[in-house]
Motif scaffolding. Structure first.
Motif, PDB file in Angstrom:
ATOM      1  N   UNK A 232       0.813  -1.222   0.000  1.00 41.12           N
ATOM      2  CA  UNK A 232       0.000   0.000   0.000  1.00 41.12           C
ATOM      3  C   UNK A 232       0.843   1.268   0.000  1.00 41.12           C
ATOM      4  N   UNK A 233       1.882   1.293   0.803  1.00 42.99           N
ATOM      5  CA  UNK A 233       2.692   2.510   0.871  1.00 42.99           C
ATOM      6  C   UNK A 233       4.011   2.197   1.546  1.00 42.99           C
ATOM      7  N   UNK A 234       5.003   3.035   1.271  1.00 42.77           N
ATOM      8  CA  UNK A 234       6.321   2.849   1.877  1.00 42.77           C
ATOM      9  C   UNK A 234       6.614   4.027   2.797  1.00 42.77           C
ATOM     10  N   UNK A 235       7.300   3.757   3.901  1.00 37.62           N
ATOM     11  CA  UNK A 235       7.534   4.801   4.909  1.00 37.62           C
ATOM     12  C   UNK A 235       8.855   5.517   4.679  1.00 37.62           C
ATOM     13  N   UNK A 236       9.210   5.735   3.401  1.00 39.53           N
ATOM     14  CA  UNK A 236      10.499   6.385   3.121  1.00 39.53           C
ATOM     15  C   UNK A 236      10.284   7.850   2.764  1.00 39.53           C
ATOM     16  N   UNK A 237      11.379   8.584   2.684  1.00 37.29           N
ATOM     17  CA  UNK A 237      11.352  10.005   2.359  1.00 37.29           C
ATOM     18  C   UNK A 237      10.885  10.202   0.913  1.00 37.29           C
ATOM     19  N   UNK A 238      11.530   9.421   0.006  1.00 41.56           N
ATOM     20  CA  UNK A 238      11.176   9.501  -1.417  1.00 41.56           C
ATOM     21  C   UNK A 238      10.731   8.130  -1.896  1.00 41.56           C
ATOM     22  N   UNK A 239      10.077   8.073  -3.057  1.00 43.46           N
ATOM     23  CA  UNK A 239       9.704   6.777  -3.630  1.00 43.46           C
ATOM     24  C   UNK A 239      10.955   5.937  -3.871  1.00 43.46           C
ATOM     25  N   UNK A 240      10.801   4.620  -3.792  1.00 42.82           N
ATOM     26  CA  UNK A 240      11.935   3.731  -3.997  1.00 42.82           C
ATOM     27  C   UNK A 240      12.385   3.787  -5.459  1.00 42.82           C
ATOM     28  N   UNK A 241      13.704   3.635  -5.671  1.00 38.96           N
ATOM     29  CA  UNK A 241      14.248   3.841  -7.009  1.00 38.96           C
ATOM     30  C   UNK A 241      13.991   2.653  -7.942  1.00 38.96           C
ATOM     31  N   UNK A 242      13.817   1.448  -7.367  1.00 40.52           N
ATOM     32  CA  UNK A 242      13.645   0.264  -8.210  1.00 40.52           C
ATOM     33  C   UNK A 242      12.420   0.390  -9.107  1.00 40.52           C
ATOM     34  N   UNK A 243      12.520  -0.138 -10.364  1.00 45.60           N
ATOM     35  CA  UNK A 243      11.436   0.036 -11.325  1.00 45.60           C
ATOM     36  C   UNK A 243      10.161  -0.672 -10.859  1.00 45.60           C
ATOM     37  N   UNK A 244      10.322  -1.713 -10.027  1.00 45.66           N
ATOM     38  CA  UNK A 244       9.143  -2.434  -9.538  1.00 45.66           C
ATOM     39  C   UNK A 244       8.288  -1.576  -8.615  1.00 45.66           C
ATOM     40  N   UNK A 245       8.903  -0.525  -8.096  1.00 43.02           N
ATOM     41  CA  UNK A 245       8.218   0.233  -7.046  1.00 43.02           C
ATOM     42  C   UNK A 245       7.799   1.628  -7.504  1.00 43.02           C
ATOM     43  N   UNK A 246       7.871   1.907  -8.826  1.00 48.79           N
ATOM     44  CA  UNK A 246       7.667   3.304  -9.221  1.00 48.79           C
ATOM     45  C   UNK A 246       6.230   3.767  -8.940  1.00 48.79           C
ATOM     46  N   UNK A 247       5.283   2.813  -8.832  1.00 43.23           N
ATOM     47  CA  UNK A 247       3.897   3.201  -8.535  1.00 43.23           C
ATOM     48  C   UNK A 247       3.546   3.110  -7.056  1.00 43.23           C
ATOM     49  N   UNK A 248       4.539   2.786  -6.243  1.00 43.81           N
ATOM     50  CA  UNK A 248       4.266   2.640  -4.812  1.00 43.81           C
ATOM     51  C   UNK A 248       4.412   3.990  -4.115  1.00 43.81           C
TER      52      UNK A 248
END
Lengths: 335, 502
Positions: A232-248
């Motif tokens: 649903x969501x990641x608790x990081x500052x910015x979106x994760x860089x991996x291509x699998x996560x670009x919509x997370x």
């Protein structure tokens, strides 16, 4: 045989001369430290988990790329949520041939033990060398759950207090603090259920016994691809860089100001020389620029960083203050 | 047919000289690791892990699977010969296996264990191949309330397990629960009953208790006896290791039942091979026509649990390979290893990496055959251990136990605890108190507590959760029957005796 005063003087002088000679290497060593014996690299967790893989990767690269001139065997001292290994490393006071690999429990376990009114070894009882990366955390639900995004989940939690069962590892650990952070930011109350380890939490989620869990995004990737779980969501500052996560999305962009992760760092016993600290700072700086290490960080969607001894110490102290506040929310530390 | 085709492909992967060699080395290392108390399969894998980094993932996994199976075989050796369980799932083997050794039937005990392990190990790989998908659904339906009911059922049967005084067994059970209480409490996050000792923060390791009570306790007790501990030691030929017709007859059903119990329990993440071997023993004793022989060298008391703990290895691979979820400490390390190799264990593993999955499955068949041959051939050699004079053997056992326990976490505190439990084992033996209930409730205690508290957290404090869920309700009823049945049985016998007289 008669020993004259003159003879004694010669003996004393020669002893002095010999000891000065013997000390000479020690003096030059202090001026610029280089490890002369194998460095025992202590991992406070068991092999195979996130901490174990980190220690194995770091130690392996340090040896292979000859960043340190000596072997760096990985020693696993697990148990008691890092406490057993920390006690072991703390005993090596002043010895620069011991290092440890740190993560959140290095700070959290002592906080919790202290909260129970007992004295224990704290993260402040070590010399921090560096922080090399952050492992991010995400909120995950079952694929066919009614919550398709974080707002759904929060809305459901708002309708009735404790209606959402959130699974994770032990209370006072990283998982529980992330959940506490999110609950605080969203103004809801979750029903937190502690499990033995990540495997058990995953099984409970897939079996529909809990509604949501917190997890390492990369480890959950196969479940996302297999359409058994949804992130649903990641608790990081910015979106994760991996291509699998670009919509997370991050929690922050959804309006919940939660940034919570676990650091991956290097520590040493208290009382080692400033030269040894400088030597290791430099060595781990080299590691952080190494291509194999960079690939490991990227493959695991970690956030790379390099903090030196002073920065790492400050980071850990700030984190400890922040976590202590959350522990109070969880009812562990006294208000 | 598709399965068969894929299996043939798997054998194609497994039967390369390199993979065969690795499988053999893994099995050999596993046998040794299993025999050493303390280093169980999970610690063994951890030690082996760095060696596999240069290999391709399939070869590495083949070696690890070999080690996992080998450890289950190896654990038997020390349980039978010197009453020291090599790893946790061999505790039940101590009960009858060691008695058989005292009677001069050590070779037979090891023989039936190896054969039972082989049959169960092979059958569990077949199940793994054919039943993975439906079984994993069943396993996932086990939530905390179901685990609680399962563990409670286990706890209820402990008192009936060992024979002798039920009161003593109950005292042992509660003592075990008490021993399992210290540690970091996962629900409040606070340390509990640790008396400020760092060594107790992680709780009391179950192996420390088992090796202390069984192994050291036995040594101390025997050292005190003036008469020598007499092992009947005749030269054992391989022919005598093989069970005779009568032994086959009593062992066949326990092996079959053990295989099923082991596999099903193994599939459940959070139960594991120790519980499997223990449930098999309880089942055999209940079904036996002569339960009074259990604990005095009954061959089916070795055959059943040994089959069950081996079958559990195949079971534990089910959630790992189909879901990417580890069902035990050992498979958790395998999962970590797979990720290090860049494989993604998860629901798509079968589709995405079929050569890997089927190669591993095929190598588990081969590994079991290798282990059977290796074990049967070596039994005469192992049994020679008993010819060592007691004055040498006893100190050796203590050294062995000490090193083994230290190697679990590299923690000297565990060694001191080992000696404390050793002395306790000595007194228990003197007062004729069986050690098995203590050891089993040390295993079950934390699991049962966790499951209870998780269930109550789920239901926000209501106990209804245990009765409204069908699996949990059924298991609780079985547990209740286990407690009530012996009472009814006793009453009936009394009634019969009375009417018989009248």
């Amino acid at each position: 045989m008669k020993v004259s005063v003159h003879n004694i003087r010669i003996i004393i002088l020669s002893i002095l001369a010999v000891s000065v000679l013997a000390m000479a290497p020690a003096i030059s060593e202090a001026a610029s430290f280089v490890p002369t014996r194998p460095i025992e690299f202590v991992c406070f967790a068991s092999p195979g988990g996130g901490s174990g893989i980190f220690a194995e990767t770091v130690g392996g690269i340090m040896e292979k790329e000859k960043i340190v001139p000596v072997p760096m065997p990985r020693i696993y001292k697990s148990g008691g949520g890092f406490a057993v290994g920390m006690a072991y490393l703390a005993e090596k006071k002043g010895n620069p041939h011991f290092l440890g690999s740190t993560a959140n429990p290095f700070i959290l376990t002592p906080l919790v033990v202290t909260a129970s009114g007992k004295k224990t070894i704290l993260h402040k009882d070590f010399t921090q060398i560096a922080i090399l990366a952050f492992d991010e955390m995400a909120v995950v639900v079952k694929y066919d759950a009614p919550y398709k995004n974080l707002k759904d989940l929060i809305a459901a939690a708002k309708t009735k207090a404790k209606s959402i069962k959130f699974g994770g590892t032990n209370v006072g650990g990283t998982d529980s603090l992330l959940v506490a952070s999110l609950a605080k930011a969203a103004g809801v109350e979750f029903n937190y259920i502690a499990f033995q380890g990540g495997g058990e939490v995953n099984a409970a989620l897939l079996g529909g016994h809990i509604d949501a869990m917190s997890a390492n995004p990369t480890e959950m990737l196969p479940q996302i691809e297999g359409k058994t779980m949804r992130m649903l969501a990641v608790a990081s500052e910015k979106r994760l860089s991996g291509s699998d996560f670009k919509d997370l999305p991050t929690m922050k962009e959804l309006g919940f100001n939660v940034i919570f992760n676990t650091h991956r760092g290097i520590t040493a016993p208290a009382g080692i020389s400033a030269e040894a600290v400088a030597y290791y700072e430099n060595a781990f700086k080299k590691l952080s620029e190494n291509d194999t290490f960079k690939k490991y960080i990227a493959d695991n969607n970690m956030t790379p960083t390099y903090m030196n001894s002073v920065q790492a110490t400050k980071y850990m102290n700030d984190f400890a203050d922040y976590a202590n506040g959350l522990l109070k929310d969880l009812g562990i530390a006294k208000k | 047919m598709e399965t068969l085709q894929q299996l043939i492909m798997g054998f194609h992967v497994a039967v390369t000289p390199l993979n065969l060699l690795l499988c053999f080395l893994g099995a050999l290392a596993g046998t040794i690791i299993g025999a050493l108390p303390g280093i169980g399969p999970s610690a063994g894998l951890a030690i082996l892990l760095p060696l596999t980094f240069g290999m391709n993932p399939t070869s590495a996994m083949i070696m690890m699977a070999g080690l996992y199976c080998g450890a289950m075989y190896g654990g038997t050796i020390t349980s039978v010969l010197i009453n020291v369980p090599g790893e946790s799932s061999s505790v039940m083997t101590c009960l009858d296996g060691y008695q058989m050794a005292l009677q001069g039937r050590a070779g037979k005990a090891l023989g039936i264990a190896a054969i039972g392990s082989f049959i169960a190990g092979t059958a569990s790989v077949v199940f793994l191949m054919l039943l993975s998908i439906p079984l994993v659904k069943f396993a996932l339906s086990f939530g905390p309330p179901e685990y609680f009911a399962l563990m409670l059922m286990g706890l209820c049967t402990i008192a009936g397990l060992t024979g002798g005084s039920v009161l003593k067994a109950l005292v042992g059970t509660f003592l075990g629960l008490l021993i399992s209480t210290p540690g970091m409490d996962a629900f409040s996050g606070l340390p509990r009953l640790t008396f400020g000792l760092t060594g107790l923060l992680g709780g009391v390791n179950f192996l420390v208790v088992a090796v202390g009570l069984f192994g050291i306790g036995e040594v101390l007790y025997n050292a005190e006896q003036i008469m020598k501990l007499e092992f009947v030691t005749e030269k054992i030929k391989i022919k005598e290791v093989w069970p005779n017709r009568a032994e086959w007859r009593v062992s066949a059903m326990p092996i079959i039942r053990g295989t099923f119990i082991g596999f099903i329990v193994g599939v459940l993440p959070g139960a594991g091979s120790t519980i499997a071997s223990f449930m098999s023993y309880a089942t055999e004793k209940r079904f036996s026509k002569h339960p009074e022989l259990f604990g005095k060298g009954a061959i089916e008391g070795v055959a059943g649990p040994e089959a069950a703990n081996n079958s559990a290895t195949g079971g534990a691979m089910v959630p790992l390979l189909t879901l990417g979820i580890p069902g035990s400490g050992t498979t958790a390390i395998m999962l970590g290893a797979l990720m290090m190799f860049g494989l993604q264990p998860g629901p798509l593993l079968f589709q995405k990496n079929p050569d890997f999955v089927w190669g591993v499955i095929a190598s588990m068949y081969i590994g079991n055959i290798m282990l059977l041959i290796m074990n049967i051939a070596c039994i005469p050699l192992f049994v020679k251990i008993l010819k060592i004079p007691n004055a040498l053997l006893f100190p050796l056992i203590i050294v062995f136990a000490t090193v083994g326990v230290y190697s679990v976490d590299g923690n000297i505190f565990d060694v001191w605890m080992l000696y404390v439990f050793g002395v306790m084992g000595y007194f228990m033996k003197k007062f004729d108190m069986p050690p098995a209930p203590v050891v089993l409730s040390v295993v079950l205690g934390p699991m049962i507590e966790r499951a209870l508290r998780q269930s109550l957290a789920m239901s926000l404090g209501s106990y209804d959760i245990f009765f409204t869920r069908p699996i949990s309700a059924v298991l609780l009823l079985v547990g209740l029957a286990a407690v009530v049945w012996p009472v009814i049985d006793m009453a009936r016998q009394r009634y019969r005796a009375r009417t018989g007289k009248a």
